[in-house]
Write a protein that holds these residues in place. Structure first.
Motif, PDB file in Angstrom:
ATOM      1  N   CYS A 279       6.893  -9.327   4.280  1.00  0.00           N
ATOM      2  CA  CYS A 279       7.614  -8.171   4.808  1.00  0.00           C
ATOM      3  C   CYS A 279       6.760  -7.362   5.789  1.00  0.00           C
ATOM      4  O   CYS A 279       7.128  -7.219   6.945  1.00  0.00           O
ATOM      5  CB  CYS A 279       8.102  -7.302   3.653  1.00  0.00           C
TER       6      CYS A 279
ATOM      7  N   ALA B 258      14.981  -3.216  -0.638  1.00  0.00           N
ATOM      8  CA  ALA B 258      13.571  -3.533  -0.406  1.00  0.00           C
ATOM      9  C   ALA B 258      13.395  -4.029   1.022  1.00  0.00           C
ATOM     10  O   ALA B 258      13.261  -3.239   1.953  1.00  0.00           O
ATOM     11  CB  ALA B 258      13.104  -4.563  -1.433  1.00  0.00           C
ATOM     12  N   GLY B 259      13.420  -5.352   1.221  1.00  0.00           N
ATOM     13  CA  GLY B 259      13.365  -5.900   2.567  1.00  0.00           C
ATOM     14  C   GLY B 259      14.741  -6.353   3.001  1.00  0.00           C
ATOM     15  O   GLY B 259      15.704  -6.331   2.230  1.00  0.00           O
TER      16      GLY B 259
ATOM     17  N   LEU C 290       9.668  -4.331  -3.791  1.00  0.00           N
ATOM     18  CA  LEU C 290       8.536  -4.507  -2.885  1.00  0.00           C
ATOM     19  C   LEU C 290       7.266  -4.491  -3.718  1.00  0.00           C
ATOM     20  O   LEU C 290       7.116  -3.664  -4.622  1.00  0.00           O
ATOM     21  CB  LEU C 290       8.488  -3.385  -1.844  1.00  0.00           C
TER      22      LEU C 290
ATOM     23  N   ARG D 207      15.622  -6.632  -6.945  1.00  0.00           N
ATOM     24  CA  ARG D 207      14.874  -6.505  -5.703  1.00  0.00           C
ATOM     25  C   ARG D 207      13.686  -5.583  -5.908  1.00  0.00           C
ATOM     26  O   ARG D 207      13.781  -4.590  -6.624  1.00  0.00           O
ATOM     27  CB  ARG D 207      15.764  -5.915  -4.600  1.00  0.00           C
TER      28      ARG D 207
ATOM     29  N   TYR E 128       8.399  -8.652  -0.110  1.00  0.00           N
ATOM     30  CA  TYR E 128       9.705  -8.392  -0.728  1.00  0.00           C
ATOM     31  C   TYR E 128      10.015  -9.527  -1.690  1.00  0.00           C
ATOM     32  O   TYR E 128       9.954 -10.697  -1.323  1.00  0.00           O
ATOM     33  CB  TYR E 128      10.745  -8.265   0.380  1.00  0.00           C
TER      34      TYR E 128
END
Length: 378
Positions: free
Chosen positions: A204, A43-44, A177, A175, A210
């Motif tokens: 993010c 994700a981030g 977003l 994880r 994130y």
């Protein structure tokens, strides 16, 4: 004189970084990826000063961080939002948080710019100290330097008998977003603790944030996908509204540790998670891979004898790597193994320790490290 050659197995962040830096310094580099296309999961990603200096040196900084949030504060809080610790950033001690996919795309672009030969659907099955790699189809290649950068579950690490131990740990992570909401901070990471469970909010981009969740491996309800929103909202009432915006397509990962008895033999080396996978508790796994890739390239530029370079590289980089991995491990241990009656003591101790120079120096040793050969050092 013909350029020196490198064969690198694994086109993740570590492999791409080393490939790009070597090619930037005039090497002929071939980068092998076992999949049929270059893919980045996650994700981030936290990019500290050490990682940002690496990207600046490679020329990847602008593309990698064009959508990234600049982080002013990393805060740890209890489940109700009461602050337990704050770590602030500033000039020379930066932190940016882009989507992992942006970072990956930027590194691919720089690798291609410098002429790295990226070969997909190329499964490397072995490597040896004499600089030879073997492919699944039975063919072999030789190079001045061969590197396994094929991740924590490396197939190649034992080709040169590197592994000391691999610990699957007690924590798992999810994880994702999620769509951004204007009521969330745009420059502050907030990490909420509740017992052995953790909810980490990371600004993010302008459009997305994130989220990272972690809990003990045996905590079946907390590790469920799709995420059990009722559970996490009840555990973290301060951000219940945030929890109910969680995405359905999160990614679940076991948090592992890898320690190697050595990183190299002859002309062969291991790099990145293959050498030092660690839990993401300090956001330092990729940044540590970056500084190790930079150091390997810098030392190889100073000395043409790779069999001399690799032991010196390990001697110089092992201490900082072991330190970051150890602190990441301790962090997870304190989070996941504190008995319920001692949770108040844990919170008070963290608050006091975080005010000391000793804690600040050790927590941030990796984040503030200047990579060898970076523009900032010149």
């Amino acid at each position: 004189m013909a350029p020196r050659t490198a064969e690198i197995a694994g086109a993740g962040l570590a492999g791409l970084t080393l490939a790009t830096r070597l090619a930037q310094l005039g090497w002929h580099v071939r980068l092998h990826e076992r999949n049929d296309e270059l893919r980045m999961y996650g994700a981030g990603i936290w990019l500290w000063e050490s990682g940002l200096q690496t990207l600046e040196t490679l020329g990847a900084f602008d593309q990698a961080t064009k959508r990234a949030r600049t982080i002013r504060e990393w805060r740890i809080a209890d489940h109700g939002g009461k602050p337990l610790m704050s770590r602030y950033t500033g000039p020379g001690d930066r932190m940016l948080l882009p989507p992992r996919a942006d970072l990956y795309a930027a590194l691919i672009a720089r690798a291609e710019y410098y002429g790295v030969d990226i070969v997909t659907s190329s499964l490397v099955t072995g490597m040896s100290a004499d600089g030879r790699i073997e492919y699944a189809n039975g063919k072999t290649s030789r190079a001045d330097l061969v590197v396994a950068a094929d991740g924590a579950y490396s197939r190649l690490r034992e080709s040169i008998f590197c592994t000391a131990w691999m610990d699957f740990g007690s924590q798992a992570g999810i994880r994702m977003l999620i769509d951004r909401s204007d009521d969330q901070p745009d420059d502050t990471i907030i990490e909420y603790w509740h017992g052995a469970r953790r909810l980490l909010f990371n600004p993010c981009t302008d459009e997305q944030d994130y989220i990272f969740l972690s809990a003990p491996v045996g905590d079946d309800r907390a590790g469920r996908l799709p995420v059990d929103r009722d559970l996490w909202a009840a555990d973290f009432p301060a951000v219940a509204d945030l929890v109910h915006r969680f995405a359905e397509d999160g990614r679940w990962d076991r948090l592992v540790n890898v320690r190697c008895r050595r990183w190299s033999a002859g002309h062969a080396a291991v790099l990145g998670d293959a050498a030092h996978a660690m839990p993401p508790n300090l956001g330092q796994a990729a940044n540590t891979a970056f500084i190790n890739a930079m150091a390997l390239a810098a030392l190889a530029e100073q000395n043409k004898d790779i069999t001399t370079v690799l032991p010196e590289w390990e001697r110089r980089q092992k201490a900082i790597t072991d330190h970051v991995q150890r602190w990441s491990y301790y962090y997870g241990f304190v989070l996941g193994h504190c008995p319920s009656p001692l949770l108040g003591t844990r919170a008070r101790t963290l608050g006091r320790l975080s005010q000391t120079q000793w804690f600040d120096r050790n927590l941030n040793r990796g984040a503030r490290h200047q990579p060898m050969g970076s523009l900032a050092v010149h």
